[in-house]
Scaffold this active site. Structure first.
Site, PDB file in Angstrom:
ATOM      1  N   ARG A  93       0.737  -1.179  -0.008  1.00 39.21           N
ATOM      2  CA  ARG A  93      -0.036   0.054   0.122  1.00 39.21           C
ATOM      3  C   ARG A  93       0.843   1.305  -0.059  1.00 39.21           C
ATOM      4  O   ARG A  93       0.646   2.277  -0.528  1.00 39.21           O
ATOM      5  CB  ARG A  93      -0.782   0.023   1.006  1.00 39.21           C
ATOM      6  CG  ARG A  93      -1.827   1.250   1.377  1.00 39.21           C
ATOM      7  CD  ARG A  93      -2.773   0.956   2.258  1.00 39.21           C
ATOM      8  NE  ARG A  93      -3.659   2.301   2.820  1.00 39.21           N
ATOM      9  CZ  ARG A  93      -4.340   2.338   3.741  1.00 39.21           C
ATOM     10  NH1 ARG A  93      -4.713   1.370   4.634  1.00 39.21           N
ATOM     11  NH2 ARG A  93      -4.992   3.685   4.065  1.00 39.21           N
ATOM     12  N   ASN A 147     -10.619  -4.762  -0.280  1.00 38.29           N
ATOM     13  CA  ASN A 147     -10.671  -3.855  -1.068  1.00 38.29           C
ATOM     14  C   ASN A 147      -9.732  -4.011  -2.405  1.00 38.29           C
ATOM     15  O   ASN A 147      -8.594  -4.799  -2.333  1.00 38.29           O
ATOM     16  CB  ASN A 147      -9.960  -2.528  -0.432  1.00 38.29           C
ATOM     17  CG  ASN A 147     -11.076  -1.690   0.146  1.00 38.29           C
ATOM     18  OD1 ASN A 147     -12.349  -1.575  -0.407  1.00 38.29           O
ATOM     19  ND2 ASN A 147     -10.785  -1.104   1.593  1.00 38.29           N
ATOM     20  N   CYS A 169     -18.711  -2.439   2.774  1.00 35.72           N
ATOM     21  CA  CYS A 169     -17.719  -1.411   3.266  1.00 35.72           C
ATOM     22  C   CYS A 169     -18.434  -0.611   4.305  1.00 35.72           C
ATOM     23  O   CYS A 169     -19.873  -0.580   4.518  1.00 35.72           O
ATOM     24  CB  CYS A 169     -17.822  -0.215   1.844  1.00 35.72           C
ATOM     25  SG  CYS A 169     -17.137   1.333   2.226  1.00 35.72           S
ATOM     26  N   HIS A 199     -17.155   3.000  -2.963  1.00 42.80           N
ATOM     27  CA  HIS A 199     -16.574   4.401  -2.552  1.00 42.80           C
ATOM     28  C   HIS A 199     -16.925   5.359  -3.800  1.00 42.80           C
ATOM     29  O   HIS A 199     -15.948   6.400  -3.878  1.00 42.80           O
ATOM     30  CB  HIS A 199     -14.902   3.971  -2.604  1.00 42.80           C
ATOM     31  CG  HIS A 199     -14.489   3.362  -1.335  1.00 42.80           C
ATOM     32  ND1 HIS A 199     -13.213   2.979  -1.112  1.00 42.80           N
ATOM     33  CD2 HIS A 199     -14.968   2.753  -0.186  1.00 42.80           C
ATOM     34  CE1 HIS A 199     -13.104   2.180   0.007  1.00 42.80           C
ATOM     35  NE2 HIS A 199     -14.317   2.222   0.583  1.00 42.80           N
ATOM     36  N   TYR A 255     -15.591   9.532  -0.146  1.00 42.29           N
ATOM     37  CA  TYR A 255     -14.542   9.437  -1.270  1.00 42.29           C
ATOM     38  C   TYR A 255     -14.776  10.413  -2.699  1.00 42.29           C
ATOM     39  O   TYR A 255     -13.762  10.590  -3.443  1.00 42.29           O
ATOM     40  CB  TYR A 255     -14.347   8.047  -1.759  1.00 42.29           C
ATOM     41  CG  TYR A 255     -13.920   7.174  -0.846  1.00 42.29           C
ATOM     42  CD1 TYR A 255     -12.364   6.725  -1.136  1.00 42.29           C
ATOM     43  CD2 TYR A 255     -14.281   6.690   0.434  1.00 42.29           C
ATOM     44  CE1 TYR A 255     -11.496   5.927  -0.132  1.00 42.29           C
ATOM     45  CE2 TYR A 255     -13.562   5.801   1.165  1.00 42.29           C
ATOM     46  CZ  TYR A 255     -12.405   5.508   1.187  1.00 42.29           C
ATOM     47  OH  TYR A 255     -11.581   4.739   2.028  1.00 42.29           O
TER      48      TYR A 255
HETATM   49  P1  NAD Z   1      -3.563  -5.972   6.743  1.00 41.86           P
HETATM   50  O1  NAD Z   1      -2.482  -5.408   5.928  1.00 41.86           O
HETATM   51  O2  NAD Z   1      -3.567  -6.026   8.196  1.00 41.86           O
HETATM   52  O3  NAD Z   1      -3.798  -7.555   6.110  1.00 41.86           O
HETATM   53  C1  NAD Z   1      -4.612  -8.369   6.471  1.00 41.86           C
HETATM   54  C2  NAD Z   1      -4.109  -9.627   6.296  1.00 41.86           C
HETATM   55  O4  NAD Z   1      -4.179 -10.126   5.282  1.00 41.86           O
HETATM   56  C3  NAD Z   1      -2.682 -10.027   6.890  1.00 41.86           C
HETATM   57  O5  NAD Z   1      -2.328 -10.386   8.079  1.00 41.86           O
HETATM   58  C4  NAD Z   1      -1.845 -10.546   5.764  1.00 41.86           C
HETATM   59  O6  NAD Z   1      -1.084 -11.339   5.911  1.00 41.86           O
HETATM   60  C5  NAD Z   1      -3.066 -11.269   5.187  1.00 41.86           C
HETATM   61  N1  NAD Z   1      -3.047 -11.761   3.698  1.00 41.86           N
HETATM   62  C6  NAD Z   1      -2.197 -11.196   2.789  1.00 41.86           C
HETATM   63  N2  NAD Z   1      -2.291 -11.906   1.634  1.00 41.86           N
HETATM   64  C7  NAD Z   1      -3.253 -12.967   2.015  1.00 41.86           C
HETATM   65  C8  NAD Z   1      -3.405 -14.233   1.192  1.00 41.86           C
HETATM   66  N3  NAD Z   1      -3.034 -14.192   0.023  1.00 41.86           N
HETATM   67  N4  NAD Z   1      -4.400 -15.112   2.090  1.00 41.86           N
HETATM   68  C9  NAD Z   1      -4.499 -14.877   3.297  1.00 41.86           C
HETATM   69  N5  NAD Z   1      -4.242 -13.711   3.752  1.00 41.86           N
HETATM   70  C10 NAD Z   1      -3.421 -12.882   3.399  1.00 41.86           C
HETATM   71  O7  NAD Z   1      -4.719  -5.183   6.150  1.00 41.86           O
HETATM   72  P2  NAD Z   1      -5.928  -4.296   6.814  1.00 41.86           P
HETATM   73  O8  NAD Z   1      -5.506  -3.008   7.076  1.00 41.86           O
HETATM   74  O9  NAD Z   1      -6.224  -5.108   7.991  1.00 41.86           O
HETATM   75  O10 NAD Z   1      -6.999  -4.515   5.875  1.00 41.86           O
HETATM   76  C11 NAD Z   1      -7.435  -5.760   5.367  1.00 41.86           C
HETATM   77  C12 NAD Z   1      -8.155  -5.631   4.106  1.00 41.86           C
HETATM   78  O11 NAD Z   1      -9.469  -4.997   4.384  1.00 41.86           O
HETATM   79  C13 NAD Z   1      -7.517  -4.883   3.054  1.00 41.86           C
HETATM   80  O12 NAD Z   1      -7.857  -5.414   1.779  1.00 41.86           O
HETATM   81  C14 NAD Z   1      -8.525  -3.503   3.343  1.00 41.86           C
HETATM   82  O13 NAD Z   1      -8.324  -2.621   2.078  1.00 41.86           O
HETATM   83  C15 NAD Z   1      -9.716  -3.939   3.448  1.00 41.86           C
HETATM   84  N6  NAD Z   1     -10.591  -2.863   4.168  1.00 41.86           N
HETATM   85  C16 NAD Z   1     -11.984  -2.724   3.750  1.00 41.86           C
HETATM   86  C17 NAD Z   1     -12.842  -2.092   4.184  1.00 41.86           C
HETATM   87  C18 NAD Z   1     -14.032  -1.838   3.522  1.00 41.86           C
HETATM   88  O14 NAD Z   1     -14.684  -0.846   3.742  1.00 41.86           O
HETATM   89  N7  NAD Z   1     -14.491  -2.704   2.584  1.00 41.86           N
HETATM   90  C19 NAD Z   1     -12.329  -1.423   5.492  1.00 41.86           C
HETATM   91  C20 NAD Z   1     -11.117  -1.426   6.144  1.00 41.86           C
HETATM   92  C21 NAD Z   1     -10.263  -2.423   5.457  1.00 41.86           C
HETATM   93  C1  G6P Z   2     -12.492   3.295   5.219  1.00 41.63           C
HETATM   94  C2  G6P Z   2     -13.015   2.409   3.849  1.00 41.63           C
HETATM   95  C3  G6P Z   2     -12.302   1.291   3.766  1.00 41.63           C
HETATM   96  C4  G6P Z   2     -10.717   1.637   3.699  1.00 41.63           C
HETATM   97  C5  G6P Z   2     -10.448   2.118   5.049  1.00 41.63           C
HETATM   98  C6  G6P Z   2      -8.812   2.639   5.174  1.00 41.63           C
HETATM   99  O1  G6P Z   2     -13.123   2.840   5.941  1.00 41.63           O
HETATM  100  O2  G6P Z   2     -14.283   2.059   3.594  1.00 41.63           O
HETATM  101  O3  G6P Z   2     -12.605   0.499   2.577  1.00 41.63           O
HETATM  102  O4  G6P Z   2      -9.923   0.385   3.746  1.00 41.63           O
HETATM  103  O5  G6P Z   2     -11.334   3.095   5.408  1.00 41.63           O
HETATM  104  O6  G6P Z   2      -8.634   2.800   6.348  1.00 41.63           O
HETATM  105  P1  G6P Z   2      -7.108   2.922   7.003  1.00 41.63           P
HETATM  106  O7  G6P Z   2      -7.072   3.059   8.423  1.00 41.63           O
HETATM  107  O8  G6P Z   2      -6.648   1.646   6.392  1.00 41.63           O
HETATM  108  O9  G6P Z   2      -6.579   3.937   5.997  1.00 41.63           O
HETATM  109 MN    MN Z   3     -14.676   0.768   2.089  1.00 39.43          MN
END
Ligand code: NAD
Ligand code: G6P
Ligand code: MN
Length: 435
Positions: A93, A147, A169, A199, A255
């Site tokens: 990222r 995401n 989300c 978004h 967004y």
């Molecule tokens: P993170 O960097 O902590 O990753 C989460 C875990 O995924 C890590 O422990 C990593 O080792 C694991 N991982 C990586 N590749 C993998 C694979 N192939 N199989 C299984 N596990 C794997 O990430 P985070 O900041 O906790 O965010 C996690 C995800 O959720 C991201 O894609 C982020 O964008 C998404 N997210 C989405 C929303 C939403 O609104 N939809 C909100 C917050 C986060």
């Molecule tokens: C919002 C969005 C998520 C995104 C997150 C990022 O909640 O809905 O899709 O992953 O923000 O938050 P962060 O703390 O990782 O910047």
């Molecule tokens: Mn989101």
């Protein structure tokens, strides 16, 4: 009894999920929770997994919490599979954000060049997970949180053929709370209709008497006398232009700032970039602090500090969706789901993010119809861009990738599109097996 598997279980958001399940313990007959991660996330998985076990125990529940690096074992006979993984972790990222910014172009994790690369890395993985699911848990629901959630969900439904996929989300939840607070009316007494793509959606709001309150909310939130309010920790609070939003007659999502006031957002992002404080860099420090807290053997509840992350309260989406499917609760939710004519301006088979009740058979979106011309044009460009990104991700097609970069509104100019694409392809080559 339910078996729930979470892919990317080592995420710092896992306590958020566990808290959501605990809150709904009377509606969810959980037997097993499986948290899956990969070798690179093993330490995180062990730390946050131990914390998850403590939370379950403190709640007096006998749920089994399994920690594993074996995805197949976790998927076997699962009823729900939730995904929250980040291919390449936060270091990837950082590149998504910093490389475009080094060229004076917006770098963001789900938008612009960075968002497209997150899709390139993630889509092959979600499709591989679905291949495993076909064999190991053919009746499971896939609850995608990973995401860019809209594109990943579209890849799962349209290309993986996994119709039982719901993309989630937390942004709509924040907008609902914001509207209730501004109007001084309980959230449940308001009726919301969201429509767009992840978004990149808008919404309208009505009260119990049937009166539309959208314009009033625009005045309250974005009016000239108000401070603009981004309720999202990860989005800089630059003010929208009031007259434009008023003309829109819908409330934008947070967004939309990247598109409607791109120059302001870029200016701020460049400042962060120069200080070495892009969002990913800040989050890396927040994450390290969170994991220090999770190591405390006495901590058995979700710490307040998790609210520093943009995704806070996401269990209100994920756990509620699962409870609503399991119990046919018909909770009114915003879900990334197959369009099927809900938004007439977009293809039937694409994924849109829209409102509707979540039934035992999935999300049933309310009809939305057409957008006003000023929104129609840009959403059609955005969806065409997303479809092109997905095709590029699946086929490793350089031409398609360049085309997506060229039409993405946040990438200026064809020469810049190529420069950025080439540099990002090199930076991320370890996570791009298809290219
Ligand atoms: P993170 O960097 O902590 O990753 C989460 C875990 O995924 C890590 O422990 C990593 O080792 C694991 N991982 C990586 N590749 C993998 C694979 N192939 N199989 C299984 N596990 C794997 O990430 P985070 O900041 O906790 O965010 C996690 C995800 O959720 C991201 O894609 C982020 O964008 C998404 N997210 C989405 C929303 C939403 O609104 N939809 C909100 C917050 C986060
Ligand atoms: C919002 C969005 C998520 C995104 C997150 C990022 O909640 O809905 O899709 O992953 O923000 O938050 P962060 O703390 O990782 O910047
Ligand atoms: Mn989101």
């Amino acid at each position: 009894a339910l078996k729930i598997a979470t892919i990317g279980g080592g995420s710092s958001y896992t306590p958020e999920l566990i808290e959501g399940y605990i809150k709904r313990k009377d509606e969810l007959p959980i037997k097993e929770i499986w948290l899956v991660d990969i070798e690179a996330g093993k330490e995180k998985l062990e730390t946050v997994g131990a914390m998850a076990k403590r939370m379950v125990k403190a709640a007096g529940l006998d749920w089994e919490v399994h920690l594993t690096l074996d995805r197949r074992a976790a998927l076997k006979d699962a009823d729900f599979v939730s995904t929250q993984f980040r291919v390449g972790l936060l270091d990837a990222r950082i590149k998504d954000e910093r490389i475009p910014l080094s060229h004076g172009v917006l770098g963001q994790e789900t938008n612009g060049a960075g968002g497209m690369f997150k899709a390139f890395r993630t889509i092959p993985v979600i499709l591989a997970i679905i291949e495993d699911m076909k064999e190991l848990c053919p009746d499971a629901w896939l609850v995608n949180f990973t995401n860019p959630a809209g594109m990943v969900t579209e890849a799962a439904i349209k290309h993986g053929g996994w119709k039982k996929t719901a993309g989630l989300c937390n942004v709509p939840i924040g907008h609902r709370k914001q509207a209730a607070e501004k109007l001084g009316i309980p959230e449940d007494d308001l009726f919301f209709k969201f429509a767009g793509i992840n978004h990149f959606h808008w919404h309208r709001v009505w009260d119990k008497q049937g009166t539309e309150r959208t314009q009033e909310l625009i005045d309250l939130i974005y009016g000239p006398q108000e401070d603009s309010e981004s309720h999202l920790k990860n989005i800089h609070n630059a003010p929208f232009h009031y007259e434009q939003i008023k003309d829109l007659r819908m409330l934008p999502c947070g967004y939309h700032r990247y598109y409607y006031i791109e120059d302001e957002m870029l200016k701020h992002s460049i400042e962060e970039f120069e200080k070495g404080e892009t969002r990913a860099q800040v989050v890396k420090e927040t994450e390290a602090r969170l994991f220090e807290l999770y190591k405390d053997p006495n901590l058995d509840y979700k710490p307040k500090e998790l609210e520093e992350r943009g995704g806070t309260h996401y269990s209100d989406a994920a756990c509620e969706l699962i409870a609503s499917i399991h119990n046919d609760k018909r909770t009114d939710m915003v879900v990334s789901t197959e369009n099927n004519g809900t938004i007439t301006d977009l293809p039937y088979d694409c994924v849109v993010e829209v409102s509707g009740p979540v039934t035992a058979h999935g999300h049933e979106p309310y009809n939305w119809g057409a957008f006003p011309p000023a929104a129609r044009g840009i959403i059609q460009v955005m969806k065409g861009m997303e479809e092109t990104v997905i095709r590029a991700a699946m086929d490793g097609d350089y031409g398609a990738a360049l085309h997506a970069f060229t039409i993405n509104p946040l990438v200026p100019g064809g020469a810049m599109a190529k420069t950025l694409l080439d540099e990002l392809l090199i930076a991320h080559k370890d996570h791009l097996p298809n290219f």
